[in-house]
Design an enzyme around this catalytic site. Structure first.
Site, PDB file in Angstrom:
ATOM      1  CG  PHE A 128     -61.127  26.513  87.124  1.00  0.00           C
ATOM      2  CD1 PHE A 128     -60.391  27.658  86.872  1.00  0.00           C
ATOM      3  CD2 PHE A 128     -61.257  26.076  88.426  1.00  0.00           C
ATOM      4  CE1 PHE A 128     -59.796  28.359  87.914  1.00  0.00           C
ATOM      5  CE2 PHE A 128     -60.675  26.777  89.474  1.00  0.00           C
ATOM      6  CZ  PHE A 128     -59.934  27.919  89.220  1.00  0.00           C
ATOM      7  CG  ASP A 196     -67.745  27.009  86.862  1.00  0.00           C
ATOM      8  OD1 ASP A 196     -67.946  28.212  87.130  1.00  0.00           O
ATOM      9  OD2 ASP A 196     -66.969  26.286  87.519  1.00  0.00           O
ATOM     10  CE1 TYR A 219     -62.369  33.236  93.643  1.00  0.00           C
ATOM     11  CE2 TYR A 219     -63.881  32.158  95.141  1.00  0.00           C
ATOM     12  CZ  TYR A 219     -62.914  32.082  94.175  1.00  0.00           C
ATOM     13  OH  TYR A 219     -62.504  30.859  93.727  1.00  0.00           O
ATOM     14  CE  LYS A 220     -62.412  32.846  89.873  1.00  0.00           C
ATOM     15  NZ  LYS A 220     -62.754  31.520  89.362  1.00  0.00           N
ATOM     16  NE  ARG A 368     -56.269  34.709  84.377  1.00  0.00           N
ATOM     17  CZ  ARG A 368     -57.131  34.144  85.203  1.00  0.00           C
ATOM     18  NH1 ARG A 368     -58.044  33.305  84.740  1.00  0.00           N
ATOM     19  NH2 ARG A 368     -57.117  34.426  86.478  1.00  0.00           N
TER      20      ARG A 368
HETATM   21  C1  LIG Z   1     -62.670  30.513  90.164  1.00  0.00           C
HETATM   22  C2  LIG Z   1     -63.321  29.281  89.633  1.00  0.00           C
HETATM   23  C3  LIG Z   1     -63.740  28.275  90.510  1.00  0.00           C
HETATM   24  C4  LIG Z   1     -63.499  28.438  91.990  1.00  0.00           C
HETATM   25  O1  LIG Z   1     -63.907  27.381  92.764  1.00  0.00           O
HETATM   26  P1  LIG Z   1     -63.967  27.569  94.344  1.00  0.00           P
HETATM   27  O2  LIG Z   1     -64.415  26.273  94.848  1.00  0.00           O
HETATM   28  O3  LIG Z   1     -64.943  28.669  94.628  1.00  0.00           O
HETATM   29  O4  LIG Z   1     -62.604  27.910  94.809  1.00  0.00           O
HETATM   30  C5  LIG Z   1     -64.356  27.174  89.970  1.00  0.00           C
HETATM   31  N1  LIG Z   1     -64.552  27.041  88.633  1.00  0.00           N
HETATM   32  C6  LIG Z   1     -64.145  28.005  87.768  1.00  0.00           C
HETATM   33  C7  LIG Z   1     -64.403  27.845  86.311  1.00  0.00           C
HETATM   34  C8  LIG Z   1     -63.514  29.141  88.246  1.00  0.00           C
HETATM   35  O5  LIG Z   1     -63.109  30.077  87.402  1.00  0.00           O
END
Ligand SMILES: *Cc1c(COP(=O)(O)O)cnc(C)c1O
Length: 409
Positions: A128, A196, A219-220, A368
């Protein structure tokens, strides 16, 4: 396997679904078929009530006293302890705080400190973006650290690697990494590992096992709301030793002594920096109760069944579209979304959204569909695939402008 499914078959699955009673416990936008709970989870009614209470009663009436009376000051630990139950950690190994990005920075820095002499952060080329960016920012600050991107992680773990930083579930393909195996591979070379969990915690049972660090987002799949606090996990064996550079007063051993110099709090609390975002944290706090009540085993079981159903219906009813499934079919190696590749992926996503079916799109050509069993019914899967088939039949196959639009995105 070749039996043609009907909408009635899907309704029968809902009637027999032990998690069906959770659906009305979320606010469900009318007419929408939501397949994006992997990007932003739905609003639980309990979270809505809880935030109003925190706003009106705790802030409005209680004011400063609510830090103690309403327990605001303990929220990061309390919420962290709930998340711990979802990820196979102990209650005092997890703390809710900041964003995933900030927590990556803190824990990567902590990992480098614990491995003096090693100056490499190893991560996946397809990780990511923020995970790579934060590592790069840290490396730039420190000056002598290299961020090494690899395709084959196992082969790339060498004796100069301080921290291996990986996503548990690939945000594009939904491929699930073998956590125990990669953790052991990192440790075999003396490296630490950071996972992560943004796309796995709350979607499937996670067992951190011997992992050193983890981060994840609120938030996911955790349904904590837009910009919800994220969390950080540090294995207990590092608690007496780890330090992180964003050493704010909330991570101090005695924040309210107002000492001139920093002394880290014992344990996971030293991962804190500043004042928690209380209103956001109360929403996440309430949302987590639903996941804990439902249980991750049951959630995972239903998600797998729903993904199988979706894939099968797409095969049966949308074969002529030519969607290519990127996600493994094997239950053991996939997360909780299905990724399809299509040259008109963007146009298809837009057309679905116009009909209130909400997947999301990742450039250049990936659609997705997220599967969140507490908010998704089996008939909704039927209805979404029906819309997909209709869009193709009525709109897309003869619309060259859709193809062009996709090409410029
Ligand atoms: C959604 C997501 C993030 C989000 O990072 P934020 O700092 O909370 O915006 C980070 N890493 C992964 C793998 C994600 O899917």
């Amino acid at each position: 396997m070749t039996k043609t499914l009907s909408r009635e078959d899907c309704a029968a699955l809902d009637a027999a679904d032990p998690l069906a009673p959770f659906l009305p416990r979320f606010r469900r936008p009318r007419g929408a078929l939501y397949f994006d709970g992997n990007s932003l989870g739905m609003l639980p009614w309990a979270a809505s009530r809880r935030v109003v209470e925190a706003l009106e009663k705790e802030w409005g009436e209680g004011l400063i006293e609510s830090w103690t009376e309403a327990g605001w000051i303990q929220l990061p630990e309390r919420v962290g302890a709930k998340i711990a139950r979802l990820i196979g950690a102990e209650a005092d190994e997890v703390i809710a705080t900041d964003s995933t990005s900030i927590n990556l920075f803190k824990l990567l820095a902590a990992g480098l400190k614990l491995r003096p002499g090693r100056r490499v952060i190893l991560t996946e080329a397809g990780n990511f973006p923020t995970d790579i960016y934060m590592a790069e920012g840290l490396a730039q600050l420190l000056g002598d650290v290299e961020v090494r991107l690899a395709e084959d992680i196992r082969a790339a773990i060498t004796y100069d690697v301080a921290v291996v930083a990986l996503s548990h579930v690939d945000y594009r393909s939904s491929a699930l990494a073998d956590m125990a195996d990669l953790t052991a591979a990192a440790h075999a070379k003396g490296a630490l590992i950071l996972w992560d969990l943004s796309h796995s915690a709350g979607a499937l049972p996670v067992a951190l096992g011997e992992a050193d660090f983890a981060v994840g987002c609120g938030y996911k799949f955790l349904n904590g709301g837009p910009g919800a606090p994220a969390y950080a996990f540090v294995a207990k064996r590092w608690h007496h030793q780890f330090v992180q550079p964003l050493a704010g007063w909330m991570g101090h051993a005695a924040p309210f002594e107002f000492e001139a110099h920093y002394r880290p709090a014992p344990g996971i609390k030293r991962a804190l920096s500043g004042t928690p975002s209380v209103l956001a944290m109360t929403a996440l706090d309430a949302a987590l109760d639903l996941l804990l009540e439902a249980g991750m085993e049951r959630i995972r079981l239903k998600a797998q069944a729903q993904m199988d159903l979706f894939a099968r219906l797409v095969e049966q009813r949308c074969a002529e579209i030519g969607l290519e499934l990127l996600t493994p079919r094997d239950h053991a190696v996939r997360g909780s979304h299905l990724a399809y590749r299509h040259p008109q992926g963007y146009a298809l996503t837009q057309a679905l959204r116009a009909r209130r079916v909400v997947p999301d799109f990742r450039a250049p050509d990936i659609i997705r569909f997220g599967f969140t069993p507490l908010t998704l019914a089996y008939v909704e899967i039927w209805d979404a695939v029906e819309q997909l088939a209709t869009i193709w039949r009525e709109e897309l196959w003869r619309e060259p402008r859709f193809a062009m639009k996709a090409a410029v995105t």
